[in-house]
Design a protein around this motif. Sequence first.
Motif, PDB file in Angstrom:
ATOM      1  N   VAL A 157     -26.135  -7.707 -39.021  1.00  0.00           N
ATOM      2  CA  VAL A 157     -26.755  -7.540 -37.409  1.00  0.00           C
ATOM      3  C   VAL A 157     -26.488  -6.606 -36.881  1.00  0.00           C
ATOM      4  O   VAL A 157     -25.501  -6.529 -36.468  1.00  0.00           O
ATOM      5  N   ARG A 158     -27.537  -6.422 -36.075  1.00  0.00           N
ATOM      6  CA  ARG A 158     -27.605  -4.937 -35.628  1.00  0.00           C
ATOM      7  C   ARG A 158     -28.963  -5.209 -34.918  1.00  0.00           C
ATOM      8  O   ARG A 158     -30.070  -5.337 -35.762  1.00  0.00           O
ATOM      9  N   PRO A 159     -29.491  -3.712 -33.485  1.00  0.00           N
ATOM     10  CA  PRO A 159     -30.385  -4.030 -32.683  1.00  0.00           C
ATOM     11  C   PRO A 159     -32.071  -3.366 -33.645  1.00  0.00           C
ATOM     12  O   PRO A 159     -32.737  -4.481 -34.080  1.00  0.00           O
ATOM     13  N   ASN A 160     -31.688  -2.497 -35.202  1.00  0.00           N
ATOM     14  CA  ASN A 160     -32.508  -2.313 -35.788  1.00  0.00           C
ATOM     15  C   ASN A 160     -31.195  -2.047 -37.128  1.00  0.00           C
ATOM     16  O   ASN A 160     -31.150  -1.659 -38.277  1.00  0.00           O
ATOM     17  N   PRO A 161     -31.752  -3.459 -37.838  1.00  0.00           N
ATOM     18  CA  PRO A 161     -31.103  -3.856 -39.339  1.00  0.00           C
ATOM     19  C   PRO A 161     -31.829  -3.398 -40.315  1.00  0.00           C
ATOM     20  O   PRO A 161     -32.494  -3.847 -41.069  1.00  0.00           O
ATOM     21  N   ILE A 162     -31.118  -1.865 -40.459  1.00  0.00           N
ATOM     22  CA  ILE A 162     -31.610  -1.268 -41.736  1.00  0.00           C
ATOM     23  C   ILE A 162     -30.299  -1.472 -42.448  1.00  0.00           C
ATOM     24  O   ILE A 162     -29.583  -0.698 -42.329  1.00  0.00           O
ATOM     25  N   GLY A 163     -30.939  -1.527 -44.102  1.00  0.00           N
ATOM     26  CA  GLY A 163     -29.625  -1.450 -44.483  1.00  0.00           C
ATOM     27  C   GLY A 163     -29.417  -0.276 -45.121  1.00  0.00           C
ATOM     28  O   GLY A 163     -30.843   0.591 -45.482  1.00  0.00           O
ATOM     29  N   ILE A 164     -28.506   0.308 -45.479  1.00  0.00           N
ATOM     30  CA  ILE A 164     -28.300   1.939 -46.770  1.00  0.00           C
ATOM     31  C   ILE A 164     -27.752   1.719 -46.744  1.00  0.00           C
ATOM     32  O   ILE A 164     -26.378   1.388 -47.190  1.00  0.00           O
ATOM     33  N   SER A 165     -28.160   1.808 -48.339  1.00  0.00           N
ATOM     34  CA  SER A 165     -26.895   1.828 -49.716  1.00  0.00           C
ATOM     35  C   SER A 165     -26.404   3.080 -50.938  1.00  0.00           C
ATOM     36  O   SER A 165     -28.552   3.952 -50.962  1.00  0.00           O
ATOM     37  N   SER A 166     -26.223   3.469 -51.426  1.00  0.00           N
ATOM     38  CA  SER A 166     -25.899   4.613 -52.288  1.00  0.00           C
ATOM     39  C   SER A 166     -26.360   3.502 -53.507  1.00  0.00           C
ATOM     40  O   SER A 166     -25.146   2.924 -53.874  1.00  0.00           O
ATOM     41  N   VAL A 167     -27.102   3.475 -54.444  1.00  0.00           N
ATOM     42  CA  VAL A 167     -27.476   3.533 -55.607  1.00  0.00           C
ATOM     43  C   VAL A 167     -27.268   4.421 -57.327  1.00  0.00           C
ATOM     44  O   VAL A 167     -27.747   5.516 -56.716  1.00  0.00           O
ATOM     45  N   LYS A 168     -27.135   4.211 -57.779  1.00  0.00           N
ATOM     46  CA  LYS A 168     -27.020   5.167 -58.877  1.00  0.00           C
ATOM     47  C   LYS A 168     -28.443   4.960 -60.097  1.00  0.00           C
ATOM     48  O   LYS A 168     -28.908   3.766 -59.862  1.00  0.00           O
ATOM     49  N   LEU A 169     -29.498   5.866 -60.016  1.00  0.00           N
ATOM     50  CA  LEU A 169     -30.721   5.700 -61.061  1.00  0.00           C
ATOM     51  C   LEU A 169     -30.458   5.463 -62.491  1.00  0.00           C
ATOM     52  O   LEU A 169     -30.277   6.163 -62.768  1.00  0.00           O
ATOM     53  N   LEU A 170     -30.813   3.883 -63.310  1.00  0.00           N
ATOM     54  CA  LEU A 170     -30.093   4.401 -64.390  1.00  0.00           C
ATOM     55  C   LEU A 170     -32.080   4.707 -65.116  1.00  0.00           C
ATOM     56  O   LEU A 170     -31.839   5.656 -65.915  1.00  0.00           O
ATOM     57  N   ARG A 171     -33.335   3.866 -65.073  1.00  0.00           N
ATOM     58  CA  ARG A 171     -33.800   4.464 -65.235  1.00  0.00           C
ATOM     59  C   ARG A 171     -34.915   4.653 -64.277  1.00  0.00           C
ATOM     60  O   ARG A 171     -35.066   3.223 -63.419  1.00  0.00           O
ATOM     61  N   ARG A 172     -36.724   4.580 -64.475  1.00  0.00           N
ATOM     62  CA  ARG A 172     -37.584   4.482 -63.614  1.00  0.00           C
ATOM     63  C   ARG A 172     -37.865   4.751 -64.917  1.00  0.00           C
ATOM     64  O   ARG A 172     -39.188   4.507 -66.374  1.00  0.00           O
ATOM     65  N   GLU A 173     -39.482   3.133 -64.410  1.00  0.00           N
ATOM     66  CA  GLU A 173     -40.704   2.107 -65.381  1.00  0.00           C
ATOM     67  C   GLU A 173     -41.760   2.200 -64.790  1.00  0.00           C
ATOM     68  O   GLU A 173     -42.031   1.173 -63.585  1.00  0.00           O
ATOM     69  N   GLY A 174     -42.395   3.050 -64.636  1.00  0.00           N
ATOM     70  CA  GLY A 174     -44.100   3.777 -63.454  1.00  0.00           C
ATOM     71  C   GLY A 174     -43.461   3.428 -62.061  1.00  0.00           C
ATOM     72  O   GLY A 174     -42.579   4.236 -61.954  1.00  0.00           O
ATOM     73  N   THR A 175     -43.366   2.285 -61.295  1.00  0.00           N
ATOM     74  CA  THR A 175     -43.091   2.422 -59.604  1.00  0.00           C
ATOM     75  C   THR A 175     -42.297   1.380 -59.679  1.00  0.00           C
ATOM     76  O   THR A 175     -42.115   1.434 -57.810  1.00  0.00           O
ATOM     77  N   VAL A 176     -41.193   1.014 -60.837  1.00  0.00           N
ATOM     78  CA  VAL A 176     -40.325   0.679 -60.339  1.00  0.00           C
ATOM     79  C   VAL A 176     -38.806   1.451 -61.030  1.00  0.00           C
ATOM     80  O   VAL A 176     -38.766   2.295 -62.085  1.00  0.00           O
ATOM     81  N   LEU A 177     -37.671   1.613 -60.170  1.00  0.00           N
ATOM     82  CA  LEU A 177     -37.074   2.428 -59.933  1.00  0.00           C
ATOM     83  C   LEU A 177     -35.365   1.237 -60.176  1.00  0.00           C
ATOM     84  O   LEU A 177     -35.276   0.261 -59.333  1.00  0.00           O
ATOM     85  N   VAL A 178     -34.987   1.055 -61.689  1.00  0.00           N
ATOM     86  CA  VAL A 178     -34.029   0.296 -62.235  1.00  0.00           C
ATOM     87  C   VAL A 178     -32.275   1.035 -61.994  1.00  0.00           C
ATOM     88  O   VAL A 178     -32.067   1.903 -61.827  1.00  0.00           O
ATOM     89  N   VAL A 179     -31.401   0.772 -60.421  1.00  0.00           N
ATOM     90  CA  VAL A 179     -30.706   0.889 -60.178  1.00  0.00           C
ATOM     91  C   VAL A 179     -29.483   0.003 -60.378  1.00  0.00           C
ATOM     92  O   VAL A 179     -29.775  -1.188 -60.585  1.00  0.00           O
ATOM     93  N   ARG A 180     -28.315   0.594 -59.466  1.00  0.00           N
ATOM     94  CA  ARG A 180     -26.858  -0.093 -59.776  1.00  0.00           C
ATOM     95  C   ARG A 180     -26.198   0.060 -58.329  1.00  0.00           C
ATOM     96  O   ARG A 180     -26.525   0.971 -57.829  1.00  0.00           O
ATOM     97  N   GLY A 181     -26.099  -1.042 -57.704  1.00  0.00           N
ATOM     98  CA  GLY A 181     -25.158  -0.502 -56.127  1.00  0.00           C
ATOM     99  C   GLY A 181     -26.720  -0.856 -54.394  1.00  0.00           C
ATOM    100  O   GLY A 181     -25.609  -1.276 -53.592  1.00  0.00           O
ATOM    101  N   LEU A 182     -26.697  -2.538 -55.104  1.00  0.00           N
ATOM    102  CA  LEU A 182     -27.520  -2.487 -54.523  1.00  0.00           C
ATOM    103  C   LEU A 182     -26.638  -3.857 -54.056  1.00  0.00           C
ATOM    104  O   LEU A 182     -26.188  -5.082 -54.154  1.00  0.00           O
TER     105      LEU A 182
END
Lengths: 162, 162
Positions: free
Chosen positions: B112-137
């Motif tokens: 809850v904030r004036p511009n509700p932008i979430g930021i997470s640092s994630v670990k990239l496990l693999r890329r599948e075309g235009t999909v990134l599979v990650v942990r940490g969200l």
Amino acid sequence: MSQATKKATEDDIRPGETAIDLPPAQDAQLRFIGRIRTPFASRTDCPRQGDPDGPECRIELDPEWAPALDGVDRAERLQVLYWLDRARRDLLTQSPRGSDGTRGTFSLRSPVRPNPIGISSVKLLRREGTVLVVRGLDCVDGTPLLDIKPDRCAHGTRPDGA
Amino acid sequence: MSQATKKATEDDIRPGETAIDLPPAQDAQLRFIGRIRTPFASRTDCPRQGDPDGPECRIELDPEWAPALDGVDRAERLQVLYWLDRARRDLLTQSPRGSDGTRGTFSLRSPVRPNPIGISSVKLLRREGTVLVVRGLDCVDGTPLLDIKPDRCAHGTRPDGA
């Protein structure tokens, strides 16, 4: 460098870069909540990234948001979000200055991206009313402010120690 | 908890909180560039912050942005930005769940904030075309994607070692 030359350099595509043909953005609206004052008068004056020992900068929050600063000085480091309002938004690949290769936009921290939101981790030096005096910013003077958050990365809450 | 009760809890102000009377936002437009798929079906299912050992999540980029992913797998960690589209934007002070105090919005990482932008640092496990599979969200399934950047914080470029 003359103003005209600088403008052309900033807006032109470099060899190898690709762009996307974009309709006007219409998915969500941002609200500017203040301005960032830095000694960097133009984009060419800005450092590549904020320096924790760099010059003092001022985050000037619009006065109606003052109560939202309550407790902000508990954090030594803040994450500051701002809108890079001079950046083009359509580049898919980019050839950064000083690099001889071309890379995808999402592999770079360039200001040029579909949603040109800048994020810096800054050190809070002091609060003066609705102004936060900080070190570590890299943006041009007058950049619109979007958000201020305590910096989780600096809080040591990341189990990997980063 | 019933659906109706949950909704009321999410939208109501808690004791001690204050809100600002806001006109519609009209300063800058965001463009959604994809969706984030997580196992978290509602906001109450979401963890307070992303866990690097948490479940695999999928960042599904819209296909027209595919070339912008070139080189993204050079980074082990990515910073992901997303739009918390269910969050109210007018709270100046907040009383977070599980806390007995009320604090300014900018001293919290609440959605809850004036511009509700979430930021997470994630670990990239693999890329599948235009999909990134990650942990940490930590966001709800279907959250609109705003940006992907290499994570500077994890790159060890911060001179304070964070």
